[in-house]
Design an enzyme around this catalytic site. Sequence first.
Site, PDB file in Angstrom:
ATOM      1  N   ASP A 275      -9.967   4.160  12.678  1.00  0.00           N
ATOM      2  CA  ASP A 275     -10.591   2.861  12.960  1.00  0.00           C
ATOM      3  C   ASP A 275      -9.577   2.094  13.824  1.00  0.00           C
ATOM      4  O   ASP A 275      -8.642   1.485  13.313  1.00  0.00           O
ATOM      5  CB  ASP A 275     -10.852   2.187  11.601  1.00  0.00           C
ATOM      6  CG  ASP A 275     -11.409   0.773  11.693  1.00  0.00           C
ATOM      7  OD1 ASP A 275     -11.380   0.174  12.781  1.00  0.00           O
ATOM      8  OD2 ASP A 275     -11.848   0.274  10.651  1.00  0.00           O
TER       9      ASP A 275
ATOM     10  N   ALA B 119     -15.851  -1.650   8.088  1.00  0.00           N
ATOM     11  CA  ALA B 119     -17.034  -0.825   7.820  1.00  0.00           C
ATOM     12  C   ALA B 119     -16.791  -0.029   6.543  1.00  0.00           C
ATOM     13  O   ALA B 119     -15.730   0.581   6.387  1.00  0.00           O
ATOM     14  CB  ALA B 119     -17.273   0.123   8.992  1.00  0.00           C
TER      15      ALA B 119
ATOM     16  N   TYR C 270      -4.816   9.452  -2.166  1.00  0.00           N
ATOM     17  CA  TYR C 270      -3.423   9.686  -1.725  1.00  0.00           C
ATOM     18  C   TYR C 270      -2.369   9.805  -2.821  1.00  0.00           C
ATOM     19  O   TYR C 270      -1.620  10.772  -2.855  1.00  0.00           O
ATOM     20  CB  TYR C 270      -2.973   8.582  -0.753  1.00  0.00           C
ATOM     21  CG  TYR C 270      -3.803   8.528   0.498  1.00  0.00           C
ATOM     22  CD1 TYR C 270      -3.618   9.448   1.518  1.00  0.00           C
ATOM     23  CD2 TYR C 270      -4.804   7.564   0.637  1.00  0.00           C
ATOM     24  CE1 TYR C 270      -4.393   9.403   2.665  1.00  0.00           C
ATOM     25  CE2 TYR C 270      -5.590   7.521   1.782  1.00  0.00           C
ATOM     26  CZ  TYR C 270      -5.378   8.446   2.793  1.00  0.00           C
ATOM     27  OH  TYR C 270      -6.154   8.409   3.910  1.00  0.00           O
TER      28      TYR C 270
ATOM     29  N   HIS D  52     -12.047   5.871  17.054  1.00  0.00           N
ATOM     30  CA  HIS D  52     -13.239   5.071  17.346  1.00  0.00           C
ATOM     31  C   HIS D  52     -13.008   3.571  17.264  1.00  0.00           C
ATOM     32  O   HIS D  52     -12.162   3.092  16.524  1.00  0.00           O
ATOM     33  CB  HIS D  52     -14.394   5.465  16.414  1.00  0.00           C
ATOM     34  CG  HIS D  52     -14.022   5.483  14.965  1.00  0.00           C
ATOM     35  ND1 HIS D  52     -13.506   6.615  14.348  1.00  0.00           N
ATOM     36  CD2 HIS D  52     -14.075   4.534  14.010  1.00  0.00           C
ATOM     37  CE1 HIS D  52     -13.272   6.338  13.076  1.00  0.00           C
ATOM     38  NE2 HIS D  52     -13.593   5.075  12.835  1.00  0.00           N
ATOM     39  N   ILE D  53     -13.801   2.861  18.047  1.00  0.00           N
ATOM     40  CA  ILE D  53     -13.878   1.400  17.943  1.00  0.00           C
ATOM     41  C   ILE D  53     -15.288   1.093  17.449  1.00  0.00           C
ATOM     42  O   ILE D  53     -16.275   1.487  18.081  1.00  0.00           O
ATOM     43  CB  ILE D  53     -13.625   0.712  19.304  1.00  0.00           C
ATOM     44  CG1 ILE D  53     -12.218   1.049  19.828  1.00  0.00           C
ATOM     45  CG2 ILE D  53     -13.799  -0.807  19.166  1.00  0.00           C
ATOM     46  CD1 ILE D  53     -11.936   0.528  21.240  1.00  0.00           C
TER      47      ILE D  53
ATOM     48  N   CYS E  13      -8.186   9.845   5.259  1.00  0.00           N
ATOM     49  CA  CYS E  13      -8.117   9.797   6.724  1.00  0.00           C
ATOM     50  C   CYS E  13      -6.785  10.391   7.186  1.00  0.00           C
ATOM     51  O   CYS E  13      -6.705  11.031   8.219  1.00  0.00           O
ATOM     52  CB  CYS E  13      -8.234   8.367   7.206  1.00  0.00           C
ATOM     53  SG  CYS E  13      -9.856   7.698   6.867  1.00  0.00           S
TER      54      CYS E  13
ATOM     55  N   ARG F 226      -7.587  12.290  10.637  1.00  0.00           N
ATOM     56  CA  ARG F 226      -8.872  12.880  11.029  1.00  0.00           C
ATOM     57  C   ARG F 226      -9.831  11.850  11.600  1.00  0.00           C
ATOM     58  O   ARG F 226     -10.738  12.172  12.378  1.00  0.00           O
ATOM     59  CB  ARG F 226      -9.535  13.578   9.837  1.00  0.00           C
ATOM     60  CG  ARG F 226      -9.929  12.634   8.729  1.00  0.00           C
ATOM     61  CD  ARG F 226     -10.821  13.237   7.651  1.00  0.00           C
ATOM     62  NE  ARG F 226     -11.074  12.251   6.616  1.00  0.00           N
ATOM     63  CZ  ARG F 226     -12.040  11.335   6.664  1.00  0.00           C
ATOM     64  NH1 ARG F 226     -12.892  11.307   7.668  1.00  0.00           N
ATOM     65  NH2 ARG F 226     -12.168  10.434   5.708  1.00  0.00           N
TER      66      ARG F 226
ATOM     67  N   GLU G   5       0.838  -1.204   0.000  1.00  0.00           N
ATOM     68  CA  GLU G   5       0.000   0.000   0.000  1.00  0.00           C
ATOM     69  C   GLU G   5       0.874   1.255   0.000  1.00  0.00           C
ATOM     70  O   GLU G   5       0.621   2.207  -0.749  1.00  0.00           O
ATOM     71  CB  GLU G   5      -0.940   0.001   1.209  1.00  0.00           C
ATOM     72  CG  GLU G   5      -1.904   1.190   1.201  1.00  0.00           C
ATOM     73  CD  GLU G   5      -2.538   1.481   2.551  1.00  0.00           C
ATOM     74  OE1 GLU G   5      -1.813   1.501   3.573  1.00  0.00           O
ATOM     75  OE2 GLU G   5      -3.760   1.696   2.598  1.00  0.00           O
TER      76      GLU G   5
ATOM     77  N   TRP H 182      -8.284  -2.123  -0.373  1.00  0.00           N
ATOM     78  CA  TRP H 182      -8.980  -0.965  -0.956  1.00  0.00           C
ATOM     79  C   TRP H 182     -10.133  -1.363  -1.869  1.00  0.00           C
ATOM     80  O   TRP H 182     -10.793  -0.507  -2.460  1.00  0.00           O
ATOM     81  CB  TRP H 182      -7.987  -0.063  -1.722  1.00  0.00           C
ATOM     82  CG  TRP H 182      -7.208   0.813  -0.804  1.00  0.00           C
ATOM     83  CD1 TRP H 182      -5.946   0.609  -0.320  1.00  0.00           C
ATOM     84  CD2 TRP H 182      -7.654   2.047  -0.209  1.00  0.00           C
ATOM     85  NE1 TRP H 182      -5.568   1.617   0.531  1.00  0.00           N
ATOM     86  CE2 TRP H 182      -6.600   2.517   0.614  1.00  0.00           C
ATOM     87  CE3 TRP H 182      -8.838   2.802  -0.290  1.00  0.00           C
ATOM     88  CZ2 TRP H 182      -6.699   3.702   1.348  1.00  0.00           C
ATOM     89  CZ3 TRP H 182      -8.929   3.985   0.444  1.00  0.00           C
ATOM     90  CH2 TRP H 182      -7.866   4.415   1.246  1.00  0.00           C
TER      91      TRP H 182
ATOM     92  N   ARG I 294      10.555  24.258   9.021  1.00  0.00           N
ATOM     93  CA  ARG I 294       9.354  23.864   9.765  1.00  0.00           C
ATOM     94  C   ARG I 294       8.162  23.779   8.817  1.00  0.00           C
ATOM     95  O   ARG I 294       7.024  23.827   9.238  1.00  0.00           O
ATOM     96  CB  ARG I 294       9.096  24.870  10.893  1.00  0.00           C
ATOM     97  CG  ARG I 294      10.199  24.810  11.948  1.00  0.00           C
ATOM     98  CD  ARG I 294      10.069  25.875  13.010  1.00  0.00           C
ATOM     99  NE  ARG I 294      10.256  27.211  12.473  1.00  0.00           N
ATOM    100  CZ  ARG I 294      10.766  28.228  13.171  1.00  0.00           C
ATOM    101  NH1 ARG I 294      11.133  28.070  14.427  1.00  0.00           N
ATOM    102  NH2 ARG I 294      10.893  29.403  12.601  1.00  0.00           N
TER     103      ARG I 294
HETATM  104  N1  THF Z   1     -12.257   2.315   6.328  1.00  0.00           N
HETATM  105  C1  THF Z   1     -12.426   1.729   7.530  1.00  0.00           C
HETATM  106  N2  THF Z   1     -13.666   1.529   7.990  1.00  0.00           N
HETATM  107  N3  THF Z   1     -11.382   1.354   8.291  1.00  0.00           N
HETATM  108  C2  THF Z   1     -10.111   1.572   7.850  1.00  0.00           C
HETATM  109  O1  THF Z   1      -9.154   1.221   8.578  1.00  0.00           O
HETATM  110  C3  THF Z   1      -9.886   2.170   6.601  1.00  0.00           C
HETATM  111  N4  THF Z   1      -8.625   2.453   6.108  1.00  0.00           N
HETATM  112  C4  THF Z   1      -8.439   2.457   4.669  1.00  0.00           C
HETATM  113  C5  THF Z   1      -9.592   3.084   4.063  1.00  0.00           C
HETATM  114  N5  THF Z   1     -10.800   3.056   4.633  1.00  0.00           N
HETATM  115  C6  THF Z   1     -10.992   2.517   5.855  1.00  0.00           C
HETATM  116  C7  THF Z   1      -8.290   1.021   4.178  1.00  0.00           C
HETATM  117  N6  THF Z   1      -7.405   0.280   5.004  1.00  0.00           N
HETATM  118  C8  THF Z   1      -8.178  -3.533   6.484  1.00  0.00           C
HETATM  119  C9  THF Z   1      -7.015  -2.858   6.837  1.00  0.00           C
HETATM  120  C10 THF Z   1      -6.783  -1.583   6.353  1.00  0.00           C
HETATM  121  C11 THF Z   1      -7.689  -0.971   5.509  1.00  0.00           C
HETATM  122  C12 THF Z   1      -8.865  -1.642   5.169  1.00  0.00           C
HETATM  123  C13 THF Z   1      -9.097  -2.914   5.638  1.00  0.00           C
HETATM  124  C14 THF Z   1      -8.445  -4.923   6.946  1.00  0.00           C
HETATM  125  O2  THF Z   1      -9.499  -5.483   6.680  1.00  0.00           O
HETATM  126  N7  THF Z   1      -7.515  -5.585   7.629  1.00  0.00           N
HETATM  127  C15 THF Z   1      -7.664  -6.974   8.038  1.00  0.00           C
HETATM  128  C16 THF Z   1      -7.206  -7.909   6.948  1.00  0.00           C
HETATM  129  C17 THF Z   1      -5.915  -7.490   6.305  1.00  0.00           C
HETATM  130  C18 THF Z   1      -5.540  -8.210   5.034  1.00  0.00           C
HETATM  131  O3  THF Z   1      -6.052  -9.297   4.764  1.00  0.00           O
HETATM  132  O4  THF Z   1      -4.699  -7.674   4.316  1.00  0.00           O
HETATM  133  C19 THF Z   1      -6.882  -7.178   9.326  1.00  0.00           C
HETATM  134  O5  THF Z   1      -7.165  -8.168  10.010  1.00  0.00           O
HETATM  135  O6  THF Z   1      -6.012  -6.376   9.654  1.00  0.00           O
HETATM  136  C20 THF Z   1      -7.609   3.052   6.950  1.00  0.00           C
HETATM  137  O7  THF Z   1      -6.420   3.293   6.448  1.00  0.00           O
END
Ligand code: THF
Length: 277
Positions: free
Chosen positions: A182, A276, A94, A220-221, A159, A179, A58, A80, A139
């Site tokens: 998750d 989410a 980004y 947030h959680i 974010c 900002r 990423e 993504w 700076r």
């Molecule tokens: N949206 C939400 N709701 N949460 C986010 O963390 C998030 N991001 C990016 C964009 N939108 C978001 C996407 N990044 C995972 C990890 C990072 C993400 C999106 C999803 C995830 O599902 N992780 C799992 C599986 C990982 C894998 O298989 O590669 C995990 O268990 O960690 C914030 O940057």
Amino acid sequence: MQQYHQALKTILDEGEETTDRTGTGTIACFGMQARYRLSDGFPLVTTKKLHLRSIIHELLWFLSGDTNIRYLNDNKVRIWDEWADEKGDLGPVYGQQWRRFSALEPAGTDTAGRRVFYARHVDQIAELVENIRTNPDSRRLIVSAWNPGEVPRMALPPCHTLWQVRIIGRKMHLQLYQRSADMFLGVPFNIASYALLLAMLAHVTGYEAGDFVHTLGDAHIYSNHLDQVRLQLSRTPKPLPKLRFTREVSSIFDFRYEDFEFLGYDPDPAIKAQVAV
Ligand code: THF
């Protein structure tokens, strides 16, 4: 990673229930900060297994300026997918803002007296590295992913809104303003990603990697991650791994997946959760 566990605990104890865009519901605190000293080890969460491959690809994808998920999918990275359109595009997210931030330059007036502008793309990463080299006490070493005119065309407004690099002595520090955070799914990725970016920037400019300062807006959680968070908090953090570069790299744009090695990463088992959207 005591800092990360502490933040999860604070949100469980003091967070307030909120509604959100995704309709999932969260408990949240507004305004938190943690500092990760890279000399203490590389800040990879050890109390669940992180998919390092997704984190590295990423970041390389952001740095390449790409905003289509094809590269990620070719490398088996799916994080993504949920936000891409049928062609795999995410809009001006980004990669575009880091490498091609649109700016208008005044170019005088035309024969009818109308003001004329030309459009220019700012390569914020190239300018950042150049400025670190020529003006290390600056700076103003800032990269912004938040481009208000383009936010409506983004699949997801960034974010990771803005980050700043600061050189003090032999050390390079990096602070991110995030900002929206998750805490269970995204934040372990985000800490690792920006700590890696700091280590890469320090490597190519000859500084020591100092502190990663992580400043959060809405922390947030999600309500459907609470059991997972409690399970994770029942585990004890292990010693942090060390990051090693497998070769000398001189340009921030030349890094490849094979250049990174994380020595001594021995995490607890993965913990599954729904993202989410
Ligand atoms: N949206 C939400 N709701 N949460 C986010 O963390 C998030 N991001 C990016 C964009 N939108 C978001 C996407 N990044 C995972 C990890 C990072 C993400 C999106 C999803 C995830 O599902 N992780 C799992 C599986 C990982 C894998 O298989 O590669 C995990 O268990 O960690 C914030 O940057």
